[in-house]
Design an enzyme around this catalytic site. Structure first.
Site, short mmCIF file in Angstrom:
data_model
loop_
_atom_site.label_atom_id
_atom_site.label_comp_id
_atom_site.label_asym_id
_atom_site.label_seq_id
_atom_site.Cartn_x
_atom_site.Cartn_y
_atom_site.Cartn_z
CE LYS A 34 -19.41 30.20 72.46
NZ LYS A 34 -18.67 29.22 73.28
CE1 TYR A 267 -43.40 40.73 94.01
CE2 TYR A 267 -41.64 40.66 92.37
CZ TYR A 267 -42.98 40.57 92.70
OH TYR A 267 -43.91 40.34 91.71
#
Length: 410
Positions: A34, A267
Site C-alpha cells: 500500500k 525563514y
C-alpha cells in the site's frame, strides 16, 4: 533531471521477504505494498517481493490493487481492504482481487459487484479485535454470518479469510496482544462453526511477524519490514532481524557559499551562524516529503545528512523546496557534492529511523511521505522488474560514482 532521488534496491526487498518468511516458516507471506509500496514504487516493489517468496500482496485502496493487475502482476493473490460505498468493486472482482468486508453494507456491495461481474467474489471478513478502527465488532460479525452464508449458497461470494490488526504489535509483551489474539481465536471458532471454510486466517503485521510467532496463523502481512526498516526499533534495528533498508535518499548540493558570523539562515532566522562559515543548499524540502519538524535551530539539531563522509544537520527551517546545511568554516565541498539524507547506515550515513527521531515521528512516515515529484530509481539484480515503459536508464541523470543501472519509474 531532478537534483535528488530515492534509490530503491529491489534486491534488498527480495531478500527482506526471504528473511521474513524464515521468521514465519508455517505461514504464507503477504507483502503489503500500500501507499506506493511505502514510497518505494508499487509495481517494482511488488514484483521484487514476489521474487522473494511472497504469494500474496496487500493494498489498502482498490485503485492500488487494480494498478497491480493492469501492470501485469497476475501471479499472486491480491487483497484490498479500505473503501467507502460506491467503490469500483466490480472492477476488483473482474480483476480477481480478494476484497475485505468490514461492515454489512460492504458485503451487500460485494455481492452486487459479483452478480454484475458474473463471477464469485473472494471475501475476507475483517473483525475488530480491539484496535478500535476498521472492522466488524464480534457481535457484528455474528450478525453478518447468516447473509454471508446466503451469499455463498448463491455463489456470489466465497468467504476465504478472516483477519484483524493488532494495536500494540510493536510492544509484544503488551497485555492487549494476548487479549486481541484471544478475541481473534474466538472469532475463528465462531466463523468455522457457522459453516464457513476459511482458507487463511491472518493477524500478524511486521512487528508480530518478527516477534510473536503465536499469531502467525496461515498468513503474515509484513509491510514496513519488507522495505528493510524495523517496526520495533526499541528492540532491535533492521540487522537484528536480517533486514536491509531498501531506500537511499540522496541529492546534490545546489549552492555553496561563504557567509560571515551572525548570518541568519532560512525563514525567521531560527538558526544564526556563530562564526564565519560555509553554507550548502540541499534542493529538497517539505514538498518532497522532508519533515519541517526536522528543522534545526540554536538549541535543536536538525535532520541528519552525510556530506563528504561527515554527519551534519539541517540548519534553520526546512523550506518547501530546499534546506540549508552549515558545512563549517573549513568546508571543501562544492556544488554538485552528493548529500545522503538516509540509507542503510552501513557507511555511517543516517537512516530513516534517525530522521524519525529528529522529526518526532516513525520511520513509516519518513519513507511514505516522500513526494511524487521525487524520482524513484530502482536498482539491483531485479531492476528489470520495474514497470513496463517506465522511463529511461537513470544512469545519465545520476552522479557517475553511483553507477545507477536501474529505471526511473516516477
Amino acid at each position: 533531471m531532478y537534483p535528488a532521488r530515492a534509490v530503491v534496491d529491489l534486491t534488498a526487498i527480495r531478500d527482506n521477504v526471504r528473511s521474513l518468511a524464515s521468521h514465519a516458516p508455517t505461514a504464507q507471506v503477504m507483502a503489503v505494498v500500500k501507499a506506493d509500496a511505502y514510497g518505494h514504487g508499487l509495481v517494482p516493489s511488488a514484483r521484487a517481493a514476489l521474487t522473494g517468496g511472497a504469494t500474496w500482496l496487500g493494498t489498502a485502496q482498490v485503485s492500488e490493487a487494480l494498478e497491480l493487475r493492469r501492470a501485469g502482476v497476475l501471479d499472486a493473490r491480491v487483497l484490498t481492504w479500505l473503501y467507502a460505498p460506491g467503490a469500483p468493486l466490480r472492477e476488483a472482482v473482474d480483476a480477481d482481487v480478494d476484497v475485505s468486508v468490514a461492515a454489512g453494507w460492504a458485503l451487500e456491495e460485494v455481492v452486487a459487484a459479483a452478480r454484475a461481474a458474473g463471477r464469485t467474489a473472494r471475501v475476507h471478513l475483517k473483525v475488530d479485535t480491539g484496535l478500535g478502527r476498521n472492522g466488524l465488532t464480534p457481535d457484528q460479525l455474528v450478525e453478518l454470518l447468516a447473509p454471508a452464508l446466503r451469499a455463498e449458497a448463491e455463489g456470489a461470494v466465497q468467504v476465504v479469510g478472516l483477519w484483524s490488526h493488532l494495536a500494540f504489535a510493536d510492544e509484544p509483551e503488551h497485555a492487549t496482544v494476548r487479549a486481541q489474539a484471544q478475541v481473534f481465536a474466538d472469532a475463528v471458532r465462531t466463523v468455522e462453526r457457522a459453516g464457513l471454510r476459511l482458507e487463511v486466517r491472518h493477524l500478524a503485521n511486521s512487528a508480530a511477524t518478527l516477534t510473536t510467532p503465536a499469531v502467525h496463523y496461515d498468513l503474515v502481512r509484513p509491510g514496513l519490514a519488507v522495505y528493510g526498516l524495523s517496526p520495533v526499533p526499541q528492540l532491535g534495528g533492521p540487522q537484528a532481524y536480517g533486514l536491509t533498508p531498501a531506500m537511499t535518499l540522496e541529492a546534490e548540493l545546489a549552492t555553496v557559499k561563504a557567509v560571515p558570523a551572525g548570518t541568519g539562515v532560512s525563514y525567521a532566522h531560527q538558526y544564526v551562524v556563530e562564526r564565519d562559515t560555509v553554507l550548502g543548499v540541499v534542493p529538497l524540502g517539505y514538498s518532497d516529503g522532508i519533515p519541517r519538524h526536522a528543522s534545526g535551530g540554536a538549541t535543536r539539531t536538525g535532520g541528519p545528512v552525510q556530506i563528504g563522509g561527515r554527519r551534519l544537520g539541517v540548519a534553520g527551517r526546512v523550506c518547501m523546496d530546499q534546506f540549508v546545511v552549515d558545512l563549517g568554516p573549513r568546508a571543501v565541498e562544492r556544488a554538485g557534492e552528493r548529500v545522503v539524507l538516509f540509507g542503510t547506515g552501513a557507511h555511517g550515513e543516517p537512516t530513516a529511523e534517525d530522521w524519525a527521531a529528529a522529526a518526532g515521528t516513525i520511520s513509516y512516515e519518513i519513507v511514505t511521505r516522500l513526494g511524487s515529484r521525487l524520482p524513484r530509481v530502482h536498482v539491483g539484480d531485479l531492476a528489470d522488474a520495474g514497470e513496463a515503459g517506465a522511463g529511461a536508464d537513470a544512469g545519465a541523470g545520476a552522479p557517475a560514482a553511483h553507477d545507477l543501472a536501474g529505471q526511473v519509474t516516477r
